[in-house]
Design an enzyme around this catalytic site. Structure first.
Site, PDB file in Angstrom:
ATOM      1  N   LYS A 123       0.821  -1.223   0.000  1.00 31.62           N
ATOM      2  CA  LYS A 123       0.000   0.000   0.000  1.00 31.62           C
ATOM      3  C   LYS A 123       0.851   1.267   0.000  1.00 31.62           C
ATOM      4  CE  LYS A 123      -4.274  -2.016   1.583  1.00 31.62           C
ATOM      5  NZ  LYS A 123      -3.915  -3.442   1.846  1.00 31.62           N
TER       6      LYS A 123
HETATM    7  C1  LIG Z   1      -4.542  -4.490   1.256  1.00 33.83           C
HETATM    8  C2  LIG Z   1      -3.808  -5.771   1.142  1.00 33.83           C
HETATM    9  C3  LIG Z   1      -4.212  -6.793   0.250  1.00 33.83           C
HETATM   10  C4  LIG Z   1      -5.454  -6.686  -0.591  1.00 33.83           C
HETATM   11  O1  LIG Z   1      -5.347  -5.732  -1.625  1.00 33.83           O
HETATM   12  P1  LIG Z   1      -6.645  -5.202  -2.382  1.00 33.83           P
HETATM   13  O2  LIG Z   1      -6.171  -4.067  -3.206  1.00 33.83           O
HETATM   14  O3  LIG Z   1      -7.611  -4.773  -1.307  1.00 33.83           O
HETATM   15  O4  LIG Z   1      -7.199  -6.325  -3.188  1.00 33.83           O
HETATM   16  C5  LIG Z   1      -3.425  -7.932   0.153  1.00 33.83           C
HETATM   17  N1  LIG Z   1      -2.322  -8.094   0.925  1.00 33.83           N
HETATM   18  C6  LIG Z   1      -1.911  -7.145   1.806  1.00 33.83           C
HETATM   19  C7  LIG Z   1      -0.698  -7.395   2.624  1.00 33.83           C
HETATM   20  C8  LIG Z   1      -2.627  -5.952   1.939  1.00 33.83           C
HETATM   21  O5  LIG Z   1      -2.215  -5.022   2.810  1.00 33.83           O
END
Ligand SMILES: *Cc1c(COP(=O)(O)O)cnc(C)c1O
Length: 481
Positions: A123
């Protein structure tokens, strides 16, 4: 470039207008009116940009196709300021790591390392850019913004690390008291910046989300205190993620005649939706494999054509918690494309239909088959036992520790390998964030990047509060003047 709503609202907006907005006024999600097309010559040029100038320059090229209301020089400066090796841990920013044992003719697959930013989850890739875009746009308008959100872990800390010290921005982040991993708590609560406010709610994640919804529905409060969000439906976040599909492709291939596939550990469908956008632009992606955990709303859809949101009681708490979702908030974007951009039908099934019935069924619609054929989607699911086994296998075969979410991806990818097409699994977090499951799988602690040595012992700044909307509002009021 103008942006439209998936539910057919007549407005067309520019990038910086939707940057600070969440949903479109009709409850839909924003998408570009059309996807810019990358032909063979353009792809060759982008490969050269990547090879000679690196990630920040590539990001600028891709973003420029979608943003025409920020002067080029400024946008380039924002990309250069964001994607630097000191923040993301390597010159490549998103290096590929082959899973290949000695003696193996070619890698079984690649991991694309997206998790070496400040909070050790992918993220950061989008949120760090968002922080700089917000600061830029707010300064240009002479405005301020108070970001208010709920987190069960990764989103909140990525947002706080992206917004800390930024002019014009404050963050108020609620989280369920005592429910995040000790490492995640230490990451968030050890931020002492004045513009960052951690609120630990006595309750579960849903209590936090209910408070955010209640505040968002109070339009007067929202306007007066300039409340905004940074959740995953924000188009700018999704756009930032499109870039690393290009970077992954260029690293795994030598020529533009080659294709690659991606497997993406998925929750809210934000990350894999960025892959869909890259593919729609013409990036030679063969398959986009959606990997879920026990919360398999998305896998169920791609298998059956039925999208069935889950209630709170049916949402499992798993060892890949960042994928524990009951509905996938970005999914509407893909379904809009799947339905040939029919906004009337998208509105009908996601609007009233979903809230009344809790599901929609496209199994009898001939367009459902296009998800796999025209759009390249596959899917699979993984369980706690699969995660443990996959973490063990990858460690035994390749000497590499992977986190629980990435393990869901690797498990599902194994069922979709094609010897002709390299498979890239997106590494979405580092194992240290989810240490308990690593210890369960391997009987040892995950490696800890040196900058995180001893963070659990740092002073913490957090306000514990009852799950009460009025208390939270009062806290925001007090800290806004
Ligand atoms: C947010 C997250 C996901 C999921 O991603 P999306 O964009 O919501 O599909 C998967 N793995 C981790 C470690 C995350 O922080």
């Amino acid at each position: 470039m103008r942006y439209l709503s998936t539910r057919g609202h007549a407005d067309r907006k520019q990038f910086c207008e939707i940057l600070l907005e969440g949903l479109a006024p009709d409850g839909g999600l924003y998408l570009p009116e059309s996807y810019p097309q990358i032909d063979a010559a353009a792809l060759t040029r982008l490969r050269q940009v990547w090879q000679s100038q690196g990630y920040a320059a590539l990001a600028f090229e891709v973003l420029s196709l979608y943003i025409d209301d920020i002067p080029s020089d400024d946008l380039l400066a924002l990309c250069r300021k964001t994607y630097i090796p000191e923040v993301f841990g390597s010159k490549e920013i998103v290096p590929l790591k082959p899973l290949q044992a000695t003696g193996q003719a070619q890698p079984e697959m690649f991991l694309e390392a997206l998790s070496n930013g400040p909070t050790l989850a992918f993220k950061d890739m989008a949120m760090q850019l968002l922080g700089n875009l917000f600061e830029y746009e707010l300064a240009r308008r002479g405005e301020a913004l108070n970001i208010f959100g709920a987190t069960s872990g990764d989103t909140g800390s990525a947002a706080e690390y992206a917004m800390r010290g930024k002019k014009g921005v404050r963050v108020f982040m609620t989280s369920p008291n005592g429910r995040m991993s000790p490492f995640q708590q230490a990451q968030m609560f050890s931020l002492l910046d004045e513009n960052i406010h951690n609120i630990a709610i006595e309750g579960v994640f849903d209590d936090c989300q209910d408070i955010v919804k209640a505040v968002s529905n109070d339009l007067e409060f929202k306007r007066q205190y300039k409340i905004g969000t940074v959740n995953s439906i924000n188009w700018a976040r999704l756009l930032a993620q499109v870039v690393y599909y290009f970077a992954g492709y260029f690293q795994a291939t030598k020529s533009n005649d080659q294709k690659v596939s991606f497997t993406v550990p998925s929750g809210n469908f934000g990350n894999v939706c960025a892959g869909h956008v890259a593919r729609m632009m013409g990036l030679p992606i063969d398959r986009l494999v959606v990997a879920t955990n026990e919360n398999d709303v998305l896998d169920e859809f791609f298998r059956t054509g039925i999208y069935r949101v889950r209630g709170t009681a049916d949402t499992h708490e798993t060892s890949s918690p960042s994928m524990d979702i009951s509905k996938a908030s970005n999914f509407e974007r893909f379904v809009f494309d799947l339905l040939g951009r029919d906004a009337v039908q998208t509105k009908a099934i996601f609007g009233e239909g979903l809230s009344r019935q809790g599901f929609f069924d496209l199994s009898g619609d001939p367009r459902f088959a296009h998800a796999a054929t025209t759009y390249g989607f596959d899917s699979g699911r993984s369980t706690h036992a699969d995660r443990l086994k996959t973490i063990q296998d990858v460690f035994a075969s390749y000497g590499m520790m992977i986190d629980t979410h990435t393990a869901d991806g690797v498990k599902v990818a194994k069922a979709h390998l094609n010897p002709q097409v390299p498979m890239i699994v997106l590494e979405t977090a580092l194992p240290i964030k989810f240490a308990a499951t690593i210890v369960e799988a391997l009987g040892r602690q995950p490696e800890r990047p040196p900058q995180f040595e001893g963070i659990e012992a740092l002073p913490k700044r957090v306000q514990v509060m009852k799950a009460d909307v009025a208390l939270v509002k009062a806290y925001i009021q007090q800290h806004c003047d």
